[in-house]
Design a protein around this motif. Sequence first.
Motif, PDB file in Angstrom:
ATOM      1  N   SER A   3      -9.913   7.089   4.960  1.00  0.00           N
ATOM      2  CA  SER A   3      -9.637   7.400   3.558  1.00  0.00           C
ATOM      3  C   SER A   3      -9.230   6.135   2.797  1.00  0.00           C
ATOM      4  N   ILE A   4      -8.497   5.249   3.454  1.00  0.00           N
ATOM      5  CA  ILE A   4      -8.050   4.029   2.784  1.00  0.00           C
ATOM      6  C   ILE A   4      -9.198   3.039   2.622  1.00  0.00           C
ATOM      7  N   SER A  41       3.686   4.346   3.500  1.00  0.00           N
ATOM      8  CA  SER A  41       3.783   3.122   2.712  1.00  0.00           C
ATOM      9  C   SER A  41       3.703   1.938   3.660  1.00  0.00           C
ATOM     10  N   VAL A  58      -2.565  12.294   0.558  1.00  0.00           N
ATOM     11  CA  VAL A  58      -4.010  12.168   0.514  1.00  0.00           C
ATOM     12  C   VAL A  58      -4.678  13.203   1.428  1.00  0.00           C
ATOM     13  N   VAL A  90       0.355   5.346   0.066  1.00  0.00           N
ATOM     14  CA  VAL A  90      -0.561   6.474   0.151  1.00  0.00           C
ATOM     15  C   VAL A  90       0.259   7.731  -0.080  1.00  0.00           C
ATOM     16  N   SER A 135       0.675  10.777   3.922  1.00  0.00           N
ATOM     17  CA  SER A 135       1.414   9.844   3.072  1.00  0.00           C
ATOM     18  C   SER A 135       1.984   8.729   3.936  1.00  0.00           C
ATOM     19  N   GLU A 191      -3.637   1.763  -8.948  1.00  0.00           N
ATOM     20  CA  GLU A 191      -4.359   2.855  -8.313  1.00  0.00           C
ATOM     21  C   GLU A 191      -5.645   2.327  -7.684  1.00  0.00           C
ATOM     22  N   LYS A 193      -9.170   3.484  -5.587  1.00  0.00           N
ATOM     23  CA  LYS A 193     -10.009   4.610  -5.180  1.00  0.00           C
ATOM     24  C   LYS A 193     -11.371   4.089  -4.730  1.00  0.00           C
ATOM     25  N   THR A 236      -3.237  10.237  -4.005  1.00  0.00           N
ATOM     26  CA  THR A 236      -3.524   8.933  -4.594  1.00  0.00           C
ATOM     27  C   THR A 236      -3.201   7.814  -3.613  1.00  0.00           C
ATOM     28  N   ILE A 237      -3.912   6.725  -3.770  1.00  0.00           N
ATOM     29  CA  ILE A 237      -3.620   5.507  -3.020  1.00  0.00           C
ATOM     30  C   ILE A 237      -3.311   4.431  -4.048  1.00  0.00           C
ATOM     31  N   LEU A 250       0.851  -1.193   0.000  1.00  0.00           N
ATOM     32  CA  LEU A 250       0.000   0.000   0.000  1.00  0.00           C
ATOM     33  C   LEU A 250       0.882   1.237   0.000  1.00  0.00           C
TER      34      LEU A 250
END
Lengths: 506, 327
Positions: free
Chosen positions: A305-306, A282, A270, A267, A280, A323, A325, A316-317, A265
């Motif tokens: 958000s995730i 990882s 965001v 991020v 942000s 990607e 969303k 972006t995630i 993952l």
Amino acid sequence: MAPLLTMTGIKKHFGGVPALRNASLEIEPGEVHALIGQNGAGKSTLIKILTGLYRRDEGEVTFAGAPSHLSSPREAQNAGIATIYQELNLVPLRSVSENVVMGQEPKSFGFMINWPEAHKRTREILSRFGIEIDVTAPLGSYSTAIQQLVAIARAVSMDAKLVIMDEPTSSLDSSEVEILFGVVRELKSSGVSVLYVSHFLDELFQICDRVTIMRDGQTVGCREITDTSKLDLIAAMLGRNAKEIEAEGLTELAGGSAAFDEVVLAVDKVATGPRLSDFSMSLHRGEIVGLGGLLGSGRTEAARSIFGLDTLTSGTIRLKGKEFKPAEPSEAIRARIGFLTEDRKAEGIVPDMSVRENLTLALLPSLRRNGQIDRDREKELVDEFIRKLGIKTSHMDQPIRELSGGNQQKVLLARWLATKPDILILDEPTRGVDVGAKREIQAIIRTFVDEGHAVILISSEFEELVEGANRIVVMHEGKAVSELTNPGITENALVRALAHHEDATT
Amino acid sequence: MTSVTSEETMRTDYTSRLKDHGGLIALAVILVFNIIVTPNFLQTQTLAVNISQVATIAIVAMGMTLVIATGGIDLSVGAVMALSGALAPLIFLSDFGQAYPVLGLIAALLCPLLAALVCGLFNGIIVSVLKVQPIIATLILFISGRGIAQVLTNGNLQTFSNPEFSYLGTGKILGFPFQGWLALAIACLLFWVVNRTIFGRYLLAIGGNERAARLAGGPVRRVKIGAYVICSVLSGLAGLIVVAINSASDAARNGNLMELDAIAAAVVGGALLHGGKAPIFGAILGAVIIQLVKYTLLANGVEDEVALIAKAAIILAAVYIQQARKE
């Protein structure tokens, strides 16, 4: 001068669980007194006892020179204790005047409300605080700040001797906060005391005289604000030694980063709104990444958000390189993400449903066979998880509300483990469970990660973050501000990281 | 100490038994009362009459139970009955219906149900997508549905003679009214849906804790819309049955006050108004109790108006028992 309020030796239990063990509070007339402590330290219980919502089990309360035995908020109000709650208890659709004079309207002929007089009185009260608004307009047409001030004005107009403000600035912007502070000072100069509850420590130094610190249901200190520092207060709230925190060098934060190669993952910058503006991080396979931060720093919003609960406004995630969303939790679940929420009762359990039905709730789509639920497989799975996680239940069809908090939490954990997720987001997974269950839950999380999955861990328990997390992303005011890497993280280092960012913003 | 405990246990036992079986006890009391007091009660004729009258309430009450299980309510059921009831004769009395009787009959059954389905979609979307409170959302069709029905029929009573269509309300299988069997079949189907399907599980979870259900991936909108659609289609069916019984469609009276009967039956049957429970056979039991009380009073010469008061008393008792259950 005799104190306005003295509370000593206050004890309160909820069904055998102590909420307050030995709390005390003393407020002088005309004093702005802060009350701080972590979540669950007992602040709100103490306030609810003060305002008559709860009855104390033991202890003495003296208010304005006489022993006090308030048994309802109304009695408290009559005695001169007014409370401004986080959620305002006003009527937004009625005029400002109506809200201020409600319950004590000026009358003409003994039965008709004298509106000109009511408006005049309201204008007078508000102008004392430097607020000039149209008092005939509906209250709801004004900003939260104004509404809050109206609530305070109403309290003052009822001859309050003590005004309790619970997180008054949490929904205000900085200019509105200034107006509020002006009102607080005005109250102080007219001899009214203010009990100020806030998580924002900087504010305390601006307007408070003294501060009472609570931890684990006890009052652990009361200090003059001029004799203390923010580091001091944080240390007292957490029960650590300030000197230790101070002495801890920054160099120890540097440690070898373990080798995780596969990013599951990522991020990137965001944002979802005012409470999450720049996040942000990882996450690698086999890794636990902790989110550190004080209350309101945006940790839960980051998780939301995730999980597709809040719409991204920017950033972006990427999930396994693609990607991602999600617009709904169901999409996140299909992408093999699980989210154990913080509020077990409001967002976790379906209280009237059985352990079995609660456990398989997130799993239902994969239990479909011939248009119905495959009951045999369901029972098999539930049986397996009850055994594996040691869930104490008389049988799988027992309503989940009858289980203890720890066992409810295990069922919810099983709900997510059963979906075989790659990523689990755990928001306060051990809150409100007893020590035994806590260790078991931690062990379950450990096993899950060791199997090659990944975990995002949100916890107010620093031991959990420090011992469990491979990395900790430190959050502050909706932003990810720094990152600590294990080995090398100590509790003190974490506390320092949090405190420093508190400092950095002043 | 021991005596206190056992006494308390007894009391809990007694109240919990009352809560769990209150409906059955009430039914037994009414039956015994009727057997003793009401003349000719133990006759197949009496049974048939009651079944034919209770079927429509039961069918609508089952749909209502599903909606209530989501924490909602549907006030539009009576209006939907009027609408679907008005459509059927319009179709088989039309030129097309006269020219092709078989097709006309099929259309006269399907089109009204389709119209009801659209009504359900409308309710469901307003409730779940626009997040309007169910009582307000369904008030829209409650008011306009009957209006549309009356406009369609110019406010006239439509009488007809169509034995095939009338079978829906007057047919008999093994001596019992067709609509009774139909209600029973629907009950079995819905019982299966609620207890065995994923839709049913989500339905109860959403009523029990909507936020938790959504966080666990539950399709909250779709399930809620589904509940309103089922409720409306069943109401449409009940509207057709009423028209079939009377061989006449009166848009002003068809399904009038049905929403109250259906809600009462669902509540008496054990549905919790805050959601999370969907006792399908409870709804039937509730409908039977309400029907029997009506019949008892009528058969013993008590006026219709008094029957209304009796109905209110039943609802009061059911709500009281529900409150006790909550604690």
